[in-house]
Design a protein around this motif. Structure first.
Motif, mmCIF file in Angstrom:
data_model
loop_
_atom_site.group_PDB
_atom_site.id
_atom_site.type_symbol
_atom_site.label_atom_id
_atom_site.label_comp_id
_atom_site.label_asym_id
_atom_site.label_seq_id
_atom_site.Cartn_x
_atom_site.Cartn_y
_atom_site.Cartn_z
ATOM 1 N N HIS A 186 -29.699 97.307 43.060
ATOM 2 C CA HIS A 186 -30.805 97.040 42.868
ATOM 3 C C HIS A 186 -30.985 98.891 41.882
ATOM 4 C CE1 HIS A 186 -33.234 99.178 45.519
ATOM 5 N NE2 HIS A 186 -33.086 98.323 46.752
ATOM 6 N N CYS A 187 -32.307 98.269 40.987
ATOM 7 C CA CYS A 187 -32.484 99.562 40.100
ATOM 8 C C CYS A 187 -33.620 100.159 40.994
ATOM 9 C CB CYS A 187 -33.089 99.026 38.854
ATOM 10 S SG CYS A 187 -34.299 98.232 38.537
ATOM 11 N N TYR A 188 -34.377 101.171 40.877
ATOM 12 C CA TYR A 188 -35.363 101.936 41.670
ATOM 13 C C TYR A 188 -36.765 101.092 41.855
ATOM 14 C CZ TYR A 188 -37.797 106.309 42.802
ATOM 15 O OH TYR A 188 -39.244 107.153 43.398
ATOM 16 N N CYS A 189 -36.488 100.281 40.699
ATOM 17 C CA CYS A 189 -38.267 99.599 41.066
ATOM 18 C C CYS A 189 -37.900 98.649 41.116
ATOM 19 C CB CYS A 189 -38.605 100.410 39.602
ATOM 20 S SG CYS A 189 -38.014 98.611 38.224
ATOM 21 N N GLY A 190 -36.861 98.326 41.139
ATOM 22 C CA GLY A 190 -36.159 96.894 41.972
ATOM 23 C C GLY A 190 -36.718 95.949 41.453
ATOM 24 N N ALA A 191 -36.826 95.660 39.349
ATOM 25 C CA ALA A 191 -36.942 94.521 38.287
ATOM 26 C C ALA A 191 -35.543 93.538 38.189
ATOM 27 C CB ALA A 191 -37.697 95.442 37.346
ATOM 28 N N ILE A 192 -34.380 94.780 38.255
ATOM 29 C CA ILE A 192 -33.119 94.599 38.310
ATOM 30 C C ILE A 192 -32.426 94.378 39.833
ATOM 31 C CG2 ILE A 192 -31.032 94.604 36.556
ATOM 32 C CD1 ILE A 192 -32.450 96.109 35.249
ATOM 33 N N GLU A 193 -32.245 93.110 39.729
ATOM 34 C CA GLU A 193 -30.674 92.760 41.330
ATOM 35 C C GLU A 193 -29.908 92.638 40.293
ATOM 36 O OE1 GLU A 193 -33.087 90.473 44.354
ATOM 37 O OE2 GLU A 193 -34.988 91.955 43.844
ATOM 38 N N TYR A 194 -28.080 93.111 41.289
ATOM 39 C CA TYR A 194 -27.767 91.594 41.124
ATOM 40 C C TYR A 194 -26.636 91.774 42.996
ATOM 41 C CZ TYR A 194 -25.562 97.049 42.384
ATOM 42 O OH TYR A 194 -24.963 98.313 42.402
ATOM 43 N N GLN A 195 -25.531 91.353 42.312
ATOM 44 C CA GLN A 195 -24.259 90.877 43.562
ATOM 45 C C GLN A 195 -22.832 91.322 42.765
ATOM 46 O OE1 GLN A 195 -25.788 86.849 44.965
ATOM 47 N NE2 GLN A 195 -23.743 87.534 46.611
ATOM 48 N N VAL A 196 -22.577 91.846 44.060
ATOM 49 C CA VAL A 196 -21.185 91.881 43.840
ATOM 50 C C VAL A 196 -20.443 90.913 44.630
ATOM 51 C CG1 VAL A 196 -19.048 93.704 43.499
ATOM 52 C CG2 VAL A 196 -21.532 94.362 43.571
ATOM 53 N N THR A 197 -19.513 90.153 44.247
ATOM 54 C CA THR A 197 -18.244 89.503 45.305
ATOM 55 C C THR A 197 -17.075 89.561 44.730
ATOM 56 O OG1 THR A 197 -20.490 88.033 45.450
ATOM 57 C CG2 THR A 197 -17.376 87.154 46.402
ATOM 58 N N LEU A 198 -16.487 90.088 45.924
ATOM 59 C CA LEU A 198 -14.496 90.092 45.706
ATOM 60 C C LEU A 198 -14.138 89.110 47.058
ATOM 61 C CD1 LEU A 198 -13.909 93.723 44.801
ATOM 62 C CD2 LEU A 198 -13.925 92.068 43.584
ATOM 63 N N GLU A 199 -13.325 88.220 46.314
ATOM 64 C CA GLU A 199 -12.492 87.140 47.600
ATOM 65 C C GLU A 199 -11.806 88.240 48.594
ATOM 66 O OE1 GLU A 199 -13.852 83.786 48.494
ATOM 67 O OE2 GLU A 199 -14.899 84.314 46.879
ATOM 68 N N GLU A 200 -11.316 87.717 49.629
ATOM 69 C CA GLU A 200 -10.508 88.464 50.015
ATOM 70 C C GLU A 200 -9.202 88.621 49.740
ATOM 71 O OE1 GLU A 200 -7.287 88.152 54.945
ATOM 72 O OE2 GLU A 200 -9.709 87.137 54.322
ATOM 73 N N GLY A 201 -8.269 90.299 49.141
ATOM 74 C CA GLY A 201 -7.485 90.792 48.937
ATOM 75 C C GLY A 201 -7.622 90.769 47.507
ATOM 76 N N GLU A 202 -9.010 90.703 46.752
ATOM 77 C CA GLU A 202 -9.127 91.608 45.633
ATOM 78 C C GLU A 202 -9.431 92.489 45.835
ATOM 79 O OE1 GLU A 202 -10.379 87.403 42.639
ATOM 80 O OE2 GLU A 202 -12.293 87.838 44.075
ATOM 81 N N GLN A 203 -9.409 93.484 44.623
ATOM 82 C CA GLN A 203 -10.038 94.968 44.186
ATOM 83 C C GLN A 203 -10.499 94.937 42.777
ATOM 84 O OE1 GLN A 203 -8.171 97.424 45.945
ATOM 85 N NE2 GLN A 203 -7.722 95.950 48.216
ATOM 86 N N PRO A 204 -11.268 96.104 42.631
ATOM 87 C CA PRO A 204 -11.744 95.854 41.498
ATOM 88 C C PRO A 204 -10.344 96.233 40.607
ATOM 89 C CG PRO A 204 -12.464 98.203 42.905
ATOM 90 C CD PRO A 204 -11.303 97.134 43.332
ATOM 91 N N LEU A 205 -10.356 96.191 39.255
ATOM 92 C CA LEU A 205 -10.235 96.050 38.416
ATOM 93 C C LEU A 205 -9.000 97.720 38.203
ATOM 94 C CD1 LEU A 205 -11.826 95.045 35.525
ATOM 95 C CD2 LEU A 205 -10.432 93.275 36.609
ATOM 96 N N PHE A 206 -9.559 98.882 38.297
ATOM 97 C CA PHE A 206 -9.251 99.802 38.659
ATOM 98 C C PHE A 206 -9.852 100.571 39.941
ATOM 99 C CE2 PHE A 206 -8.929 98.889 34.366
ATOM 100 C CZ PHE A 206 -8.052 99.182 33.652
ATOM 101 N N PRO A 207 -8.606 101.406 40.432
ATOM 102 C CA PRO A 207 -9.024 101.984 41.652
ATOM 103 C C PRO A 207 -10.431 103.320 41.667
ATOM 104 C CG PRO A 207 -6.784 103.137 41.489
ATOM 105 C CD PRO A 207 -7.627 102.139 39.277
ATOM 106 N N PRO A 208 -11.296 103.303 42.252
ATOM 107 C CA PRO A 208 -12.524 103.457 41.567
ATOM 108 C C PRO A 208 -12.605 105.443 41.915
ATOM 109 C CG PRO A 208 -12.846 101.888 43.292
ATOM 110 C CD PRO A 208 -11.304 102.028 43.003
#
Length: 179
Positions: free
Chosen positions: A21-43
């Motif tokens: 979420h953002c600092y004030c909490g107005a925006i919240e988000y969720q990130v989901t990766l299935e087993e074995g999935e990786q980001p598109l590029f290395p962080p």
């Protein structure tokens, strides 16, 4: 920071389902990766001038995922403001932030660029420092930075960084009064 041949899945990588979420909490988000999935590029930790200026920070920790499959704004989409420095920016970066508190939530990228893995529909980067505190303090391996990008532009004192790393914590550290 982009690599054309990055493997998108890794046998044994644990499934991830985290919220931020953002600092004030107005925006919240969720990130989901299935087993074995990786980001598109290395962080990574990026030290380039552009990233440092846009984040007003000595470095930037982007994690690149396909928002079409892995990233969802779950609250406050009406508070997401967008800024694009130039229509001619090669990567097509659009920086997205909360219109109430200013927290950077994500960067959107042009999905038509040739370096995205096949099937990518909406490439974005999100910032692990905006994940829920218990997650950000024990970041899933898949989101941990794997290298430093543009380290020649680094403004950090790595002697201080090494000193902080060597001090460690016992996990029960007292929070500063300003937190």
């Amino acid at each position: 920071i982009f690599f054309r041949d990055t493997i998108m899945s890794s046998p044994g990588a644990a499934a991830v389902n985290v919220k931020g979420h953002c600092y004030c909490g107005a925006i919240e988000y969720q990130v989901t990766l299935e087993e074995g999935e990786q980001p598109l590029f290395p962080p990574c930790y990026c030290h380039c001038d552009s990233c440092r200026r846009s984040h007003a920070a000595p470095l930037y920790h982007p994690v690149c995922v396909d928002a079409g499959r892995h990233f969802t704004i779950t609250k406050g989409e009406e508070h997401v403001k967008k800024f694009k420095k130039s229509e001619t920016t090669p990567s097509g970066i659009t920086r997205c932030f909360c219109d109430l508190c200013g927290t950077r939530i994500m960067n959107e990228f042009n999905p038509d660029l040739p370096f995205w893995p096949e099937g990518t529909t909406k490439p974005i980067v999100f910032f692990p420092n905006t994940l829920e505190e218990k997650v950000a303090m024990n970041l899933p391996e898949v989101f941990r930075a794997k290298f430093h990008n543009e380290s020649k532009e680094c403004v950090l004192d790595f002697g201080l960084v090494r000193q902080l790393e060597s001090q460690g914590t016992d996990g029960e550290e007292e929070k500063p009064a300003w937190k």
